[in-house]
Design an enzyme around this catalytic site. Structure first.
Site, PDB file in Angstrom:
ATOM      1  N   GLY A  82       2.334 -13.015   9.298  1.00  0.00           N
ATOM      2  CA  GLY A  82       3.027 -13.230  10.579  1.00  0.00           C
ATOM      3  C   GLY A  82       2.996 -12.035  11.507  1.00  0.00           C
ATOM      4  O   GLY A  82       3.961 -11.794  12.219  1.00  0.00           O
ATOM      5  N   ASP A 147       3.907   0.279  -3.979  1.00  0.00           N
ATOM      6  CA  ASP A 147       2.687   1.102  -4.081  1.00  0.00           C
ATOM      7  C   ASP A 147       2.942   2.593  -3.836  1.00  0.00           C
ATOM      8  O   ASP A 147       2.103   3.420  -4.205  1.00  0.00           O
ATOM      9  CB  ASP A 147       1.633   0.628  -3.073  1.00  0.00           C
ATOM     10  N   ARG A 182      -7.026  -2.556 -31.524  1.00  0.00           N
ATOM     11  CA  ARG A 182      -7.729  -3.063 -30.333  1.00  0.00           C
ATOM     12  C   ARG A 182      -7.657  -2.066 -29.177  1.00  0.00           C
ATOM     13  O   ARG A 182      -6.802  -1.176 -29.161  1.00  0.00           O
ATOM     14  CB  ARG A 182      -7.047  -4.341 -29.832  1.00  0.00           C
ATOM     15  N   GLY A 190      -1.027  -1.597  -6.763  1.00  0.00           N
ATOM     16  CA  GLY A 190      -0.936  -0.297  -6.095  1.00  0.00           C
ATOM     17  C   GLY A 190      -1.876  -0.165  -4.915  1.00  0.00           C
ATOM     18  O   GLY A 190      -1.942   0.852  -4.256  1.00  0.00           O
ATOM     19  N   ARG A 293       6.546  -6.647  -8.975  1.00  0.00           N
ATOM     20  CA  ARG A 293       7.308  -6.791  -7.729  1.00  0.00           C
ATOM     21  C   ARG A 293       8.605  -7.556  -7.919  1.00  0.00           C
ATOM     22  O   ARG A 293       9.518  -7.461  -7.089  1.00  0.00           O
ATOM     23  CB  ARG A 293       6.457  -7.529  -6.684  1.00  0.00           C
TER      24      ARG A 293
HETATM   25  O1  F6P Z   1       1.578  -3.859  -1.424  1.00  0.00           O
HETATM   26  C1  F6P Z   1       2.219  -4.429  -2.521  1.00  0.00           C
HETATM   27  C2  F6P Z   1       1.272  -5.259  -3.322  1.00  0.00           C
HETATM   28  O2  F6P Z   1       1.980  -5.802  -4.415  1.00  0.00           O
HETATM   29  C3  F6P Z   1      -0.005  -4.551  -3.770  1.00  0.00           C
HETATM   30  O3  F6P Z   1       0.221  -3.694  -4.869  1.00  0.00           O
HETATM   31  C4  F6P Z   1      -0.907  -5.724  -4.040  1.00  0.00           C
HETATM   32  O4  F6P Z   1      -2.266  -5.372  -3.902  1.00  0.00           O
HETATM   33  C5  F6P Z   1      -0.511  -6.708  -2.993  1.00  0.00           C
HETATM   34  O5  F6P Z   1       0.794  -6.370  -2.559  1.00  0.00           O
HETATM   35  C6  F6P Z   1      -0.510  -8.143  -3.432  1.00  0.00           C
HETATM   36  O6  F6P Z   1      -0.191  -8.954  -2.350  1.00  0.00           O
HETATM   37  P1  F6P Z   1       0.049 -10.527  -2.447  1.00  0.00           P
HETATM   38  O7  F6P Z   1       1.518 -10.711  -2.718  1.00  0.00           O
HETATM   39  O8  F6P Z   1      -0.343 -11.015  -1.104  1.00  0.00           O
HETATM   40  O9  F6P Z   1      -0.773 -11.054  -3.559  1.00  0.00           O
END
Ligand code: F6P
Length: 366
Positions: A82, A147, A182, A190, A293
């Site tokens: 957006g 990140d 393993r 990141g 996240r």
């Molecule tokens: O910027 C945060 C992040 O989680 C990155 O580490 C990752 O590359 C990206 O966002 C993933 O984004 P999406 O939620 O669009 O898959």
């Protein structure tokens, strides 16, 4: 300047601590007699209000933000589709085009009597915030991203939680890796910076860590694993940042859509397959992805988020605009948004954590 009504929004990927920032802003602003509203899904609540039967703006009172400090996600919703400066719209030819809707957005701020915006986001969202400030909107930014790749702040909120969880996962992988002799490859998020991989890899005592900052030679990683085997250490943990790339090669991407950043991912599987072929050892790959996240923020991130939110309100009181709150221990200060935009903070190769990793004998694939 007198404030009556301020807006808050959350943009880009979510990060643990967003709700804590929102709560701190609402409580600090309410104490000063200001009204707060949240814009739903980035700026979409103002740009496409018709999509929100309950209204594109969410009234934010102390009651609404009660008990949310420890909750992951964002009560406002977020989006990485957006950008008002490059808004994706579907053309008659079924192709997506990007148009500038920033003037329309500024009008919507005025029509809704919004005196200021506190924009919580990462590099993309803060660049948008800076552009809106340059167009005359009163804006303060709050740095968010797991990140940790934003410049001018020692840390972003969300990063500590991601590192904590990744480390916990690496600990768990150690026991199963050792039991089965393993190689376990762990891919972490990141983007183009290796902060999560480096910190979780060193804290979790990985044997190799591959980062975007150091193009890797897979033979060097295989050598490290073989040397461990020769010493009777028959398992290995390899942490791979999603933005890692081989010497002379490029990052691995899942794809790219209009109005969105390149999606990274998949390098862990490439590394795993190559190590299995080179060492003959059974290898498994774990991609932590969005698990980093989700969930609740650590105490560190909660506190940082609350401090950032309260400092953002204080900065408005002080008459600041076009700034981002920034961690500058032991305090939180303000830096111009213009100094943050477009300046990705990668891991310096001579930083103490990197040197520590090398002193511990961790391979960085170089
Ligand atoms: O910027 C945060 C992040 O989680 C990155 O580490 C990752 O590359 C990206 O966002 C993933 O984004 P999406 O939620 O669009 O898959």
């Amino acid at each position: 300047m007198e404030f009556k009504r301020i807006a808050i929004n959350t943009g880009g990927g979510d990060a643990p601590g967003l709700n804590a920032v929102i709560r701190a802003i609402v409580l600090a602003a309410t104490q000063r007699g200001w009204e707060c509203v949240g814009i739903r899904d980035g700026y979409n609540g103002l740009l496409s209000p018709e999509k929100y039967p309950e209204g594109g703006l969410m009234p934010l009172t102390p009651d609404v933000v009660r008990g949310i400090t420890h909750l992951g996600g964002t009560i406002l919703g977020t989006t990485n589709r957006g950008n008002p400066l490059a808004y994706p719209v579907l053309g008659e030819d079924d192709q997506y085009y990007e148009i500038d809707r920033s003037d329309e957005l500024l009008n919507a701020f005025a029509e809704n009597n919004l005196d200021a915006l506190i924009a919580i986001g990462g590099d993309g969202s803060l660049a948008i915030a800076g552009a809106l400030a340059a167009k005359g909107l009163r804006v303060v930014g709050v740095p968010k991203t797991i990140d940790n790749d934003l410049d001018k702040t020692v840390a972003t909120f969300g990063f500590n939680t991601a590192v904590y969880f990744a480390t916990e996962c690496i600990d768990r992988l150690h026991t199963t890796a050792a039991s089965h002799q393993r190689i376990m490859v762990v891919e972490v998020m990141g983007r183009y910076a290796g902060w999560i991989g480096l910190n979780a890899g060193v804290a979790g005592t990985a044997d190799a860590i591959l980062l975007p900052e150091i193009p890797y030679d897979i033979n060097k990683v295989a050598e490290k694993i073989q040397k461990r085997s020769a010493r009777g250490r028959d398992f290995s943990i390899v942490v791979v940042a999603e933005g890692a790339k081989p010497v002379g090669g490029d990052v691995t991407i899942i794809g790219k859509s209009v109005g969105q950043a390149e999606r990274l991912g998949g390098v862990g599987h490439k590394v795993g397959a190559a190590l299995e072929a080179l060492t003959g050892k059974e290898t498994r790959v774990v991609v932590l992805g969005h698990l980093l996240r989700g969930g609740k923020p650590t105490a560190y991130d909660r506190l940082l988020s609350l401090r950032f939110g309260a400092a953002a309100v204080r900065s408005l009181v002080e008459g600041q605009s076009g700034v981002m709150v920034a961690l500058d221990p032991p305090t939180v200060n303000y830096v111009p948004l213009a100094d943050v935009a477009g300046r990705m903070k990668q891991v310096p190769l001579d930083c103490d954590t990197m040197l520590t990793g090398r002193d511990l004998g961790i391979s960085f694939g170089d």
